[in-house]
Design a protein around this motif. Structure first.
Motif, short mmCIF file in Angstrom:
data_model
loop_
_atom_site.label_atom_id
_atom_site.label_comp_id
_atom_site.label_asym_id
_atom_site.label_seq_id
_atom_site.Cartn_x
_atom_site.Cartn_y
_atom_site.Cartn_z
N SER A 4 15.22 -0.35 17.92
CA SER A 4 15.05 1.11 17.43
C SER A 4 14.44 0.95 16.17
CB SER A 4 16.53 1.32 16.98
OG SER A 4 17.28 1.45 18.19
N TYR A 5 14.54 0.07 15.15
CA TYR A 5 13.93 -0.16 13.98
C TYR A 5 12.35 -0.31 14.05
CZ TYR A 5 12.83 -1.54 9.05
OH TYR A 5 12.27 -1.58 7.96
N SER A 6 11.90 -0.90 15.03
CA SER A 6 10.53 -1.16 15.29
C SER A 6 9.69 0.24 15.73
CB SER A 6 10.33 -2.17 16.47
OG SER A 6 10.76 -3.40 15.99
N ILE A 7 10.62 0.92 16.41
CA ILE A 7 10.00 2.19 17.03
C ILE A 7 10.04 3.28 15.79
CG2 ILE A 7 10.78 4.40 18.49
CD1 ILE A 7 11.63 2.55 20.52
N VAL A 8 11.04 3.27 14.95
CA VAL A 8 10.86 4.03 13.68
C VAL A 8 9.78 3.66 12.79
CG1 VAL A 8 12.06 4.50 11.58
CG2 VAL A 8 13.24 4.68 13.80
N PHE A 45 10.54 6.37 4.72
CA PHE A 45 11.58 6.45 6.05
C PHE A 45 10.48 5.45 6.91
CE2 PHE A 45 12.45 10.52 4.33
CZ PHE A 45 14.07 10.67 4.43
N GLY A 46 9.68 4.47 6.28
CA GLY A 46 9.33 3.55 7.47
C GLY A 46 7.47 3.68 7.57
N GLY A 47 6.88 4.55 7.03
CA GLY A 47 5.48 4.81 7.09
C GLY A 47 4.86 3.95 6.05
N ALA A 48 5.16 3.10 5.27
CA ALA A 48 4.33 2.36 4.41
C ALA A 48 3.27 1.44 5.04
CB ALA A 48 5.24 1.45 3.72
N LEU A 49 3.42 1.02 6.25
CA LEU A 49 2.30 0.33 6.81
C LEU A 49 1.17 1.10 7.36
CD1 LEU A 49 4.62 -2.39 8.85
CD2 LEU A 49 3.40 -2.43 6.62
N GLY A 50 1.62 2.48 7.74
CA GLY A 50 0.67 3.35 8.28
C GLY A 50 -0.37 3.73 6.65
N ALA A 51 0.43 4.31 5.91
CA ALA A 51 0.02 4.17 4.62
C ALA A 51 -0.98 3.35 4.10
CB ALA A 51 0.95 4.85 3.41
N LEU A 52 -0.58 1.96 3.98
CA LEU A 52 -1.28 0.81 3.51
C LEU A 52 -2.47 0.87 4.49
CD1 LEU A 52 -1.33 -1.28 1.70
CD2 LEU A 52 -0.29 -2.69 3.29
N ALA A 53 -2.54 0.84 5.91
CA ALA A 53 -3.57 1.03 6.66
C ALA A 53 -4.54 2.19 6.42
CB ALA A 53 -3.20 0.99 8.24
N SER A 54 -3.86 3.40 6.12
CA SER A 54 -5.07 4.41 5.82
C SER A 54 -5.66 4.25 4.56
CB SER A 54 -4.11 5.82 5.51
OG SER A 54 -3.61 5.89 6.89
N THR A 55 -5.03 3.44 3.54
CA THR A 55 -5.67 3.49 2.19
C THR A 55 -6.98 2.37 2.55
OG1 THR A 55 -4.49 1.70 1.55
CG2 THR A 55 -3.71 3.64 0.74
N PHE A 56 -6.87 1.64 3.46
CA PHE A 56 -7.95 0.65 4.00
C PHE A 56 -9.08 1.32 4.75
CE2 PHE A 56 -4.74 -2.44 2.21
CZ PHE A 56 -5.70 -3.06 1.11
N LEU A 57 -8.54 1.87 5.48
CA LEU A 57 -9.38 2.40 6.81
C LEU A 57 -10.17 3.84 6.18
CD1 LEU A 57 -6.97 2.71 9.74
CD2 LEU A 57 -9.05 1.32 9.64
N SER A 74 7.22 -0.33 -0.57
CA SER A 74 7.85 -0.02 0.26
C SER A 74 7.61 -0.87 1.46
CB SER A 74 7.53 1.57 0.68
OG SER A 74 8.10 2.46 -0.24
N ALA A 75 6.06 -1.18 1.66
CA ALA A 75 5.69 -2.16 2.69
C ALA A 75 6.35 -3.47 2.59
CB ALA A 75 4.10 -2.44 2.59
N VAL A 76 6.54 -4.16 1.38
CA VAL A 76 7.14 -5.35 1.34
C VAL A 76 8.71 -5.24 1.81
CG1 VAL A 76 8.14 -7.03 -0.43
CG2 VAL A 76 5.79 -6.19 -0.55
N ILE A 77 9.49 -4.02 1.37
CA ILE A 77 10.83 -3.80 1.58
C ILE A 77 10.97 -3.68 3.06
CG2 ILE A 77 12.69 -2.22 1.44
CD1 ILE A 77 11.97 -1.74 -1.47
N GLN A 78 10.24 -2.84 3.81
CA GLN A 78 9.96 -2.50 5.23
C GLN A 78 9.81 -3.87 5.99
OE1 GLN A 78 7.65 0.83 6.03
NE2 GLN A 78 8.89 2.07 4.31
N ILE A 85 16.26 -8.24 10.14
CA ILE A 85 16.74 -7.86 11.44
C ILE A 85 16.35 -8.64 12.68
CG2 ILE A 85 16.69 -5.89 13.02
CD1 ILE A 85 16.54 -4.00 10.70
N LEU A 86 15.13 -9.26 12.55
CA LEU A 86 14.50 -10.09 13.56
C LEU A 86 15.48 -11.45 13.79
CD1 LEU A 86 12.46 -10.75 15.67
CD2 LEU A 86 11.16 -11.87 13.95
N PHE A 87 15.76 -11.86 12.35
CA PHE A 87 16.60 -13.12 12.54
C PHE A 87 17.88 -12.85 12.86
CE2 PHE A 87 13.21 -14.99 9.50
CZ PHE A 87 12.98 -16.10 10.20
#
Length: 92
Positions: A4-8, A45-57, A74-78, A85-87
């Motif tokens: 669920s967390y991964s999907i979000v 709400f979980g979109g930090a990785l998308g924002a980080l990718a966007s700044t580079f792309l 936010s990316a570090v926290i997420q 959660i994985l552990f």
């Protein structure tokens, strides 16, 4: 819980990627821009990785410290939360 967390995270990152790409195109063609705070909402709400990718792309919003600090924070926290959660998922 891990699934669920991964999907979000994936869904919010895709939404953030779409918002950043639209804003980049709009800035180049002088169309209606997405407000700054609207771009920041999915990051929380979980979109930090998308924002980080966007700044580079797209090289969009990558010089503004107002964007860089919350995105990296936010990316570090997420990622840390996902690892915890994985552990928990593995060791239960």
């Amino acid at each position: 819980m891990l699934g669920s967390y991964s999907i979000v995270i994936v869904a919010m990152s895709l939404i953030e990627l779409i918002l950043f790409s639209y804003d980049k195109v709009a800035s180049a063609s002088s169309r209606f821009r997405i407000p700054v705070y609207t771009l920041m909402i999915p990051i929380g709400f979980g979109g930090a990785l998308g924002a980080l990718a966007s700044t580079f792309l797209y090289r969009h919003k990558n010089t503004k410290m107002f964007f860089k600090i919350p995105i990296y924070f936010s990316a570090v926290i997420q990622l840390a939360l996902w690892i915890v959660i994985l552990f928990i998922y593995i060791w239960r």
